[in-house]
Write an enzyme that holds these catalytic residues in place. Structure first.
Site, mmCIF file in Angstrom:
data_model
loop_
_atom_site.group_PDB
_atom_site.id
_atom_site.type_symbol
_atom_site.label_atom_id
_atom_site.label_comp_id
_atom_site.label_asym_id
_atom_site.label_seq_id
_atom_site.Cartn_x
_atom_site.Cartn_y
_atom_site.Cartn_z
ATOM 1 N N GLU A 146 0.811 -1.216 0.000
ATOM 2 C CA GLU A 146 0.000 0.000 0.000
ATOM 3 C C GLU A 146 0.850 1.274 0.000
ATOM 4 O O GLU A 146 0.824 2.054 0.952
ATOM 5 C CB GLU A 146 -0.953 -0.003 1.198
ATOM 6 N N GLU A 297 -6.619 -7.622 -0.447
ATOM 7 C CA GLU A 297 -7.077 -7.486 0.937
ATOM 8 C C GLU A 297 -8.530 -7.033 0.969
ATOM 9 O O GLU A 297 -8.902 -6.076 0.293
ATOM 10 C CB GLU A 297 -6.260 -6.437 1.700
#
Length: 663
Positions: A146, A297
């Site tokens: 991320e 995710e």
């Protein structure tokens, strides 16, 4: 990575002893988890002291997983540099826009541009790739974790030097920069690139050009960091490479994924915000077009940290998410996380198993999602998503411009999702595409909220209209130059010149009691708006109240075989929603858009194409049940029964229908 749909979880074997590890792997296999992601936060386990590198533990885990029919995505651990790299070295740390130097103890605390950090990152990645890169159980790589999730642009001394070099490469001379940025305003004129500041603390706002360019500089450097990591991996491994991103983060996805092999993203959208989940699927399907995306995710139940938490999913929603992601072009649906962490800042986060090894609150929903995966897998593998006829352009550069100039708290992600949601509720099959995407095969094109449209895009979109497409530009589109300044030749620059209108003025309509009429509907007008003199174009929407009464806010210009439609303001409220739906319906019909279904709001149709014909995967997302009307006859591929007319679905239910070619 072909030949199956993946159902996976993020796994942290380095945090548990061997008995727990073995039991976790056995249980994963038992419930159908067939892929895991590992290693993204494990740098200190791999290299506890500088130069003492050992990744054998992770190689053994990958082998053990493969023995249990579970494949692995291996990560580079660069989001969490270890203490030996950061302790006593504030010059290596991220510095935020307030000038605060980050400390050790979280993640993304180091500056990813610092040369020593880059050197050590390359070294640890090389060791991982050499030892793990050819293991049979390895099917993919994830770079870092991320990018820019927790931090925005860094303003450390390393970045200052790189910033000046970036500016010099872009502008060549300081005089060109001064001219482009208009630095004569407030006496900001610079004599050399080294004088150009970073966007740190100031008494009031920075120059818009500086603020926007610094964000673009930061995005360029993150893409460079990703390319550098990918180059190291490819020297030792043929497994495809991705990065788990989000539209929330400050990265240029079009540039970032040029050097990667497949797209993946993280999403924690609630059932109440399922349109954001579907927006993501429609976008990421097109970031690496023709290649399935991964959801790397999502929560099996709820997201949480020490400071906040979200409501748990309703029973059944996880199944609907999984099926819709597969139907809209996904190959993997993965959870964060497998076993709840017993410590750290995310210990309250929902998981498949609790920290003490018992099924967590979302466990039964995970089992339900796995049953759904098995049920639809053969159909998904035999079909592919159908390209839409309607496209909405997503732009990370537009996100940057709105971050610099948010007016009164405008947020690009919110604006573009709300715009998208209207198409979704109308049952129009849609693609969300990038600025650089080809427009072949589309009939209707929307470019909302893009302050700056590059000349190459305008040329491409104009050619699209010339060949018969309808391009709807606006609102908040075309009013800025690439340097984030105002055009001086005409209000909307190159866009205005090809659309046949004259922009009289632009101003905020939100509090001026402005309203307009179009398509037989009168509605309030909102946002910073462009007011047009129609000239040789057709005035479709007229302002009837406010400072610009009697002028046009929607125009239509014939362009070759197609049209360019200018939407100068955003219709607001309930009446505005009706007006926008009428506008969309009108131009969709005129453009010949056929991919439109009669489906209830809260239910989505994902069209797919295979050797046997057109397949509709219909999923109820809102938990209220729904229905879709078939144009003719079909076959329910899950039950084998014929279906016709109105097909109903229960809460979070899904149907897979092969449409008959003979209506």
């Amino acid at each position: 990575m072909n030949g199956k749909l993946y159902h996976g979880a993020c796994f942290y074997p380095e945090l548990w002893d061997e008995d727990v590890l073995d039991e976790d792997i056995r249980m994963m296999e038992r419930i159908g988890i067939n892929v895991v992601r590992i290693g993204e936060f494990a740098w200190s386990r791999m290299e506890p002291e500088k130069g003492r590198i050992d990744v054998g533990f992770f190689a053994d885990v990958i082998r053990k997983l493969r023995d249990n029919k579970i494949e692995t995505v291996m990560c580079t651990p660069t989001a969490t540099p270890p203490i030996w790299l950061t302790h006593g070295h504030p010059e290596r740390m991220h510095v935020n826009e307030k000038g605060e130097t980050m400390g050790h103890g979280s993640r993304q605390h180091a500056c990813t541009n610092h040369p020593y950090f880059r050197e050590r990152a390359r070294l640890i990645i090389k060791h991982i790739a050499k030892e793990i890169g050819e293991l049979p159980g390895l099917i993919g790589w994830q770079l870092d974790n991320e990018f820019k999730c927790h931090v925005a642009e860094c303003i450390c001394e390393t970045c200052r030097t790189l910033w000046h070099k970036w500016l010099e490469d872009r502008y060549q001379t300081i005089d060109r920069l001064n001219e482009a940025w208009g630095t004569g305003v407030w006496s900001e004129t610079y004599q050399c690139f080294e004088q150009v500041p970073q966007p740190g603390p100031t008494p009031f706002l920075h120059n818009s050009s500086l603020r926007t360019m610094y964000q673009l500089f930061s995005m360029d450097k993150i893409s460079e960091f990703a390319r550098e990591q990918a180059e190291v991996i490819r020297a030792y491994s043929d497994a495809p490479i991705t990065h788990n991103s989000s539209v929330m983060f400050g990265v240029d996805h079009e540039d970032l994924f040029k050097s990667l092999d497949f797209a993946s993203f993280d999403t924690y959208a609630s059932q109440e915000n399922s349109q954001a989940f579907l927006f993501n699927c429609d976008l990421w399907r097109n970031i690496k077009k023709g290649r399935p995306f991964w959801i790397m995710e999502t929560s099996p139940s709820y997201s949480a940290s020490l400071e906040s938490y979200a409501a748990p999913h309703q029973n059944g929603y996880l199944k609907a998410e999984a099926v819709s992601s597969y139907a809209l072009g996904g190959a993997a649906f993965c959870y964060w996380l497998w076993r709840q962490q017993r410590a750290g800042s995310e210990q309250p986060h929902g998981s498949v198993l609790s920290a003490w090894g018992e099924p967590d609150v979302g466990y039964e929903n995970v089992l339900e999602a796995e049953r759904a995966r098995r049920e639809v897998e053969h159909i998904m593998l035999a079909t592919a998503p159908l390209q839409a006829e309607t496209a909405v352009v997503y732009s990370d550069r537009a996100k940057v411009f709105l971050k610099t100039e948010p007016h009164r708290g405008l947020h690009y992600r919110t604006l573009i999702t709300e715009f998208y949601d209207r198409l979704l509720k109308m049952g129009i099959h849609r693609d969300v595409i990038l600025e650089g995407s080809p427009l072949d095969g589309y009939k209707l094109l929307f470019t909302p909220f893009i302050h700056y449209l590059p000349p190459a895009f305008i040329k491409k979109a104009e050619a699209f209209a010339q060949s018969g497409g309808i391009w709807i530009a606006g609102p908040l589109t075309g009013g800025r130059t690439e340097h984030h300044t105002i055009h001086t030749d005409c209000g909307l620059g190159p866009l205005e010149k090809c659309s046949g209108v004259k922009t009289l003025f632009t101003f905020p309509m939100d509090e001026r009691n402005s309203s307009g009429t179009a398509f037989g509907v009168k509605a309030p007008l909102s946002l910073w708006s462009a007011v047009f003199e129609a000239g040789g174009t057709k005035a479709v929407g007229m302002i009837e109240k406010g400072p610009a009464s009697g002028k046009a806010f929607i125009t239509e210009h014939k362009c070759g075989k197609g049209k360019i439609v200018m939407l100068g303001s955003m219709p607001a409220g309930e009446a505005g929603d009706i007006m926008m739906k009428k506008l969309i319906s009108h131009y969709a019909e005129e453009a010949g858009v056929e991919q439109k279904t009669d489906v209830t709001p809260g239910t989505v149709v994902a069209p797919r194409k295979g050797a046997d014909g057109l397949v509709w995967v219909v999923i109820n997302m809102d938990g209220k049940g729904g229905a879709v009307t078939l144009d003719g006859n079909g076959t329910d591929l899950l039950s084998g029964r014929p279906v016709t007319g109105r097909v109903t679905l229960g809460p979070h239910d899904y149907r897979v229908i092969l449409l008959s070619e003979n209506k």
